[in-house]
Write a protein that holds these residues in place. Structure first.
Motif, PDB file in Angstrom:
ATOM      1  N   CYS A  28       0.811  -1.221   0.000  1.00  0.00           N
ATOM      2  CA  CYS A  28       0.000   0.000   0.000  1.00  0.00           C
ATOM      3  C   CYS A  28       0.845   1.273   0.000  1.00  0.00           C
ATOM      4  N   ASN A  29       0.184   2.366  -0.315  1.00  0.00           N
ATOM      5  CA  ASN A  29       0.839   3.669  -0.364  1.00  0.00           C
ATOM      6  C   ASN A  29       1.218   4.178   1.025  1.00  0.00           C
ATOM      7  N   TYR A  30       0.573   3.657   2.070  1.00  0.00           N
ATOM      8  CA  TYR A  30       0.868   4.132   3.427  1.00  0.00           C
ATOM      9  C   TYR A  30       2.248   3.677   3.897  1.00  0.00           C
ATOM     10  N   CYS A  31       2.560   2.393   3.742  1.00  0.00           N
ATOM     11  CA  CYS A  31       3.880   1.953   4.202  1.00  0.00           C
ATOM     12  C   CYS A  31       4.975   2.362   3.224  1.00  0.00           C
ATOM     13  N   THR A  32       4.620   2.569   1.958  1.00  0.00           N
ATOM     14  CA  THR A  32       5.596   3.107   1.007  1.00  0.00           C
ATOM     15  C   THR A  32       5.960   4.539   1.382  1.00  0.00           C
ATOM     16  N   ALA A  33       4.945   5.337   1.761  1.00  0.00           N
ATOM     17  CA  ALA A  33       5.199   6.709   2.212  1.00  0.00           C
ATOM     18  C   ALA A  33       6.027   6.720   3.496  1.00  0.00           C
ATOM     19  N   PHE A  34       5.817   5.708   4.351  1.00  0.00           N
ATOM     20  CA  PHE A  34       6.617   5.591   5.568  1.00  0.00           C
ATOM     21  C   PHE A  34       8.100   5.479   5.224  1.00  0.00           C
ATOM     22  N   LEU A  35       8.441   4.631   4.261  1.00  0.00           N
ATOM     23  CA  LEU A  35       9.837   4.447   3.886  1.00  0.00           C
ATOM     24  C   LEU A  35      10.435   5.728   3.318  1.00  0.00           C
ATOM     25  N   GLU A  36       9.649   6.462   2.543  1.00  0.00           N
ATOM     26  CA  GLU A  36      10.117   7.743   2.002  1.00  0.00           C
ATOM     27  C   GLU A  36      10.360   8.744   3.128  1.00  0.00           C
ATOM     28  N   LYS A  37       9.450   8.769   4.083  1.00  0.00           N
ATOM     29  CA  LYS A  37       9.587   9.672   5.236  1.00  0.00           C
ATOM     30  C   LYS A  37      10.810   9.302   6.071  1.00  0.00           C
ATOM     31  N   GLY A 183       5.001   6.736  12.244  1.00  0.00           N
ATOM     32  CA  GLY A 183       5.408   7.106  10.894  1.00  0.00           C
ATOM     33  C   GLY A 183       4.412   6.756   9.812  1.00  0.00           C
ATOM     34  N   VAL A 184       3.582   5.732  10.040  1.00  0.00           N
ATOM     35  CA  VAL A 184       2.511   5.431   9.093  1.00  0.00           C
ATOM     36  C   VAL A 184       1.379   6.416   9.359  1.00  0.00           C
ATOM     37  N   ASP A 185       1.079   7.223   8.380  1.00  0.00           N
ATOM     38  CA  ASP A 185       0.136   8.328   8.568  1.00  0.00           C
ATOM     39  C   ASP A 185      -1.260   7.848   8.943  1.00  0.00           C
ATOM     40  N   ILE A 186      -1.931   8.664   9.762  1.00  0.00           N
ATOM     41  CA  ILE A 186      -3.349   8.473  10.020  1.00  0.00           C
ATOM     42  C   ILE A 186      -4.113   8.969   8.790  1.00  0.00           C
ATOM     43  N   PRO A 187      -5.010   8.186   8.216  1.00  0.00           N
ATOM     44  CA  PRO A 187      -5.786   8.677   7.071  1.00  0.00           C
ATOM     45  C   PRO A 187      -6.451  10.018   7.372  1.00  0.00           C
ATOM     46  N   SER A 188      -6.464  10.888   6.387  1.00  0.00           N
ATOM     47  CA  SER A 188      -6.928  12.261   6.606  1.00  0.00           C
ATOM     48  C   SER A 188      -8.380  12.335   7.052  1.00  0.00           C
ATOM     49  N   THR A 189      -9.181  11.347   6.720  1.00  0.00           N
ATOM     50  CA  THR A 189     -10.592  11.363   7.128  1.00  0.00           C
ATOM     51  C   THR A 189     -10.804  10.856   8.548  1.00  0.00           C
ATOM     52  N   TRP A 190      -9.731  10.403   9.185  1.00  0.00           N
ATOM     53  CA  TRP A 190      -9.853   9.844  10.533  1.00  0.00           C
ATOM     54  C   TRP A 190      -9.598  10.871  11.628  1.00  0.00           C
ATOM     55  N   ASN A 191      -9.095  12.033  11.275  1.00  0.00           N
ATOM     56  CA  ASN A 191      -8.900  13.077  12.287  1.00  0.00           C
ATOM     57  C   ASN A 191      -9.057  14.440  11.622  1.00  0.00           C
ATOM     58  N   TRP A 192      -8.664  15.499  12.324  1.00  0.00           N
ATOM     59  CA  TRP A 192      -8.881  16.846  11.825  1.00  0.00           C
ATOM     60  C   TRP A 192      -7.699  17.731  12.173  1.00  0.00           C
ATOM     61  N   LYS A 287      -7.583   2.833  14.801  1.00  0.00           N
ATOM     62  CA  LYS A 287      -6.262   3.453  14.756  1.00  0.00           C
ATOM     63  C   LYS A 287      -5.141   2.500  15.134  1.00  0.00           C
ATOM     64  N   ARG A 288      -5.484   1.316  15.596  1.00  0.00           N
ATOM     65  CA  ARG A 288      -4.425   0.339  15.847  1.00  0.00           C
ATOM     66  C   ARG A 288      -3.698  -0.006  14.543  1.00  0.00           C
ATOM     67  N   LYS A 289      -4.398   0.076  13.438  1.00  0.00           N
ATOM     68  CA  LYS A 289      -3.804  -0.340  12.158  1.00  0.00           C
ATOM     69  C   LYS A 289      -2.604   0.519  11.765  1.00  0.00           C
ATOM     70  N   PRO A 290      -2.708   1.851  11.716  1.00  0.00           N
ATOM     71  CA  PRO A 290      -1.497   2.631  11.420  1.00  0.00           C
ATOM     72  C   PRO A 290      -0.450   2.553  12.531  1.00  0.00           C
ATOM     73  N   HIS A 291      -0.891   2.523  13.796  1.00  0.00           N
ATOM     74  CA  HIS A 291       0.072   2.459  14.896  1.00  0.00           C
ATOM     75  C   HIS A 291       0.893   1.164  14.834  1.00  0.00           C
ATOM     76  N   LEU A 292       0.216   0.033  14.679  1.00  0.00           N
ATOM     77  CA  LEU A 292       0.923  -1.247  14.612  1.00  0.00           C
ATOM     78  C   LEU A 292       1.700  -1.384  13.307  1.00  0.00           C
ATOM     79  N   SER A 293       1.195  -0.785  12.234  1.00  0.00           N
ATOM     80  CA  SER A 293       1.925  -0.836  10.963  1.00  0.00           C
ATOM     81  C   SER A 293       3.267  -0.131  11.071  1.00  0.00           C
TER      82      SER A 293
END
Length: 380
Positions: A28-37, A183-192, A287-293
């Motif tokens: 997925c794009n989330y863990c790929t973005a993590f590596l870039e970050k 480092g794995v971002d929280i999806p933008s629709t999950w917070n503000w 939110k466990r999903k991005p945290h554990l990822s």
């Protein structure tokens, strides 16, 4: 609990994140973005890390000469912020520990904080929000049906840290925000947007909530003033350290009698209930999903271990979850009928109410075009 149609083959992010994308290998794009970050922000090797850390410590000490403190360390009682405080002291810095009390601290968090500041011999500033005021603000947010009720806590936490830095003439806030566990971002629709004071005031006004008195709010323009004018830097301090959460936890337990929590950010009873119950059952968010990822991507946990931890409810047991639900209802003064009504209503976007998020995005785009560098803030 939360249905999904596809899960990343490398981390555990899945299609509950609306903007997720997968490549041919199912990554997925989330863990790929993590590596870039990680490549962009973290040191290349141990020598580079030590050089960066030494330079940061020297700058903090220089900026704090002649002052009682040389930096602020925000302290929630969680592992990340606790380790930041421990390491700041061990590196010879003179931090002021800053804590924001919204009335939902667990007894465990209070004990962890007390043991840390006593053991490290540091001063602690605690800002306590008047309970009727924060309860009234929360009531307004619940009535609005927006997803990020926790923007109240996060906004106040930001404000207290920057206000104390400004009060003491300090240029550095050493935060527990970090790539290793966030480092794995929280999806933008999950917070503000966390500095959206206009959203807080607008929702409170719309639903006859209280005016802000003891609530230490911060707006986008306040952020511009603190960062751009007063030159206060928010530093993701743990990114300068060789930070492994599991190792840090063992030291905290051994040296300070630290007691851990089941999941990230569970030091607050409300955060625990919000992330473990309200978000999954009302908003379909876990939110466990991005945290554990994040822990998968740093090698602290295998993907199979993360999948097992993210399976089922976000509580040690059904009994613990029900105990928190009853505590929440009692503390808020709700009836079962009111709770069921809230849980059954559909989500409404934060943009249904006054907001400065669009203004913030325009300023951020301008800031980036000017190639100015600001501290990175990673949210819950």
């Amino acid at each position: 609990m939360i249905p999904n149609t596809q899960t990343c083959s490398r981390c555990i992010m899945d299609t509950t994140a609306p903007d997720i994308e997968f490549d041919e290998q199912g990554i997925c794009n989330y863990c790929t973005a993590f590596l870039e970050k990680k490549a962009k922000h973290l040191p290349l090797d141990e020598e580079d890390r030590l050089r960066r850390l030494g330079a940061l410590v020297d700058m903090v000490k220089e900026a704090g000469k002649g002052k009682k403190y040389d930096c602020i360390v925000g302290l929630s009682g969680g592992v990340d912020s606790s380790w930041s405080l421990v390491q700041a002291v061990r590196l010879g810095l003179r931090p002021l520990a800053v804590h924001m009390d919204s009335g939902w601290n667990s007894e465990l968090a209070q004990n962890n904080i007390a043991n840390l500041v006593r053991g490290l011999k540091v001063d602690l500033y605690t800002h306590v929000i008047d309970w009727p005021e924060i309860r009234g603000l929360m009531e307004a947010f619940f009535a609005s049906d927006v997803i990020d009720v926790e923007v109240l806590y996060d906004n106040a936490m930001l404000a207290v840290n920057y206000q104390q830095a400004a009060k003491h003439g300090l240029k550095y806030i050493l935060a527990g925000t970090n790539i290793a566990t966030e480092g794995v971002d929280i999806p933008s629709t999950w917070n503000w947007h966390k500095a959206d004071k206009r959203n807080i005031v607008g929702i409170s006004k719309r639903f006859k909530g209280p005016k802000l008195k003891t609530f230490p709010s911060i707006s986008t323009l306040d952020m511009v003033r603190y960062i751009g004018v007063q030159k206060i830097k928010w530093v993701s301090f743990l990114d300068y350290l060789d930070y492994r959460k599991s190792d840090a936890l063992e030291v905290l337990k051994r040296d300070f009698g630290y007691k851990p929590y089941a999941y990230k950010h569970y030091e607050s009873v409300f955060t625990r209930f919000y992330q473990g119950y309200l978000q999954p059952y009302k908003f379909g968010v876990d939110k466990r999903k991005p945290h554990l990822s994040s822990l998968i991507m740093t090698g602290e946990m295998t993907r199979d271990e993360a999948l097992e931890r993210a399976g089922g409810i976000a509580y040690p047991s059904e009994k613990d979850m029900e105990a928190d639900r009853l505590y929440f209802i009692k503390k808020m003064g709700w009836s079962e009928e009111k709770f069921r009504d809230y849980m059954s209503r559909p989500e409404k976007p934060h943009t249904d109410y006054p907001s400065e998020a669009a203004f913030f995005q325009k300023l951020l785009a301008l800031y980036r075009r000017m190639n100015l560098r600001v501290g990175r803030i990673v949210w819950k």
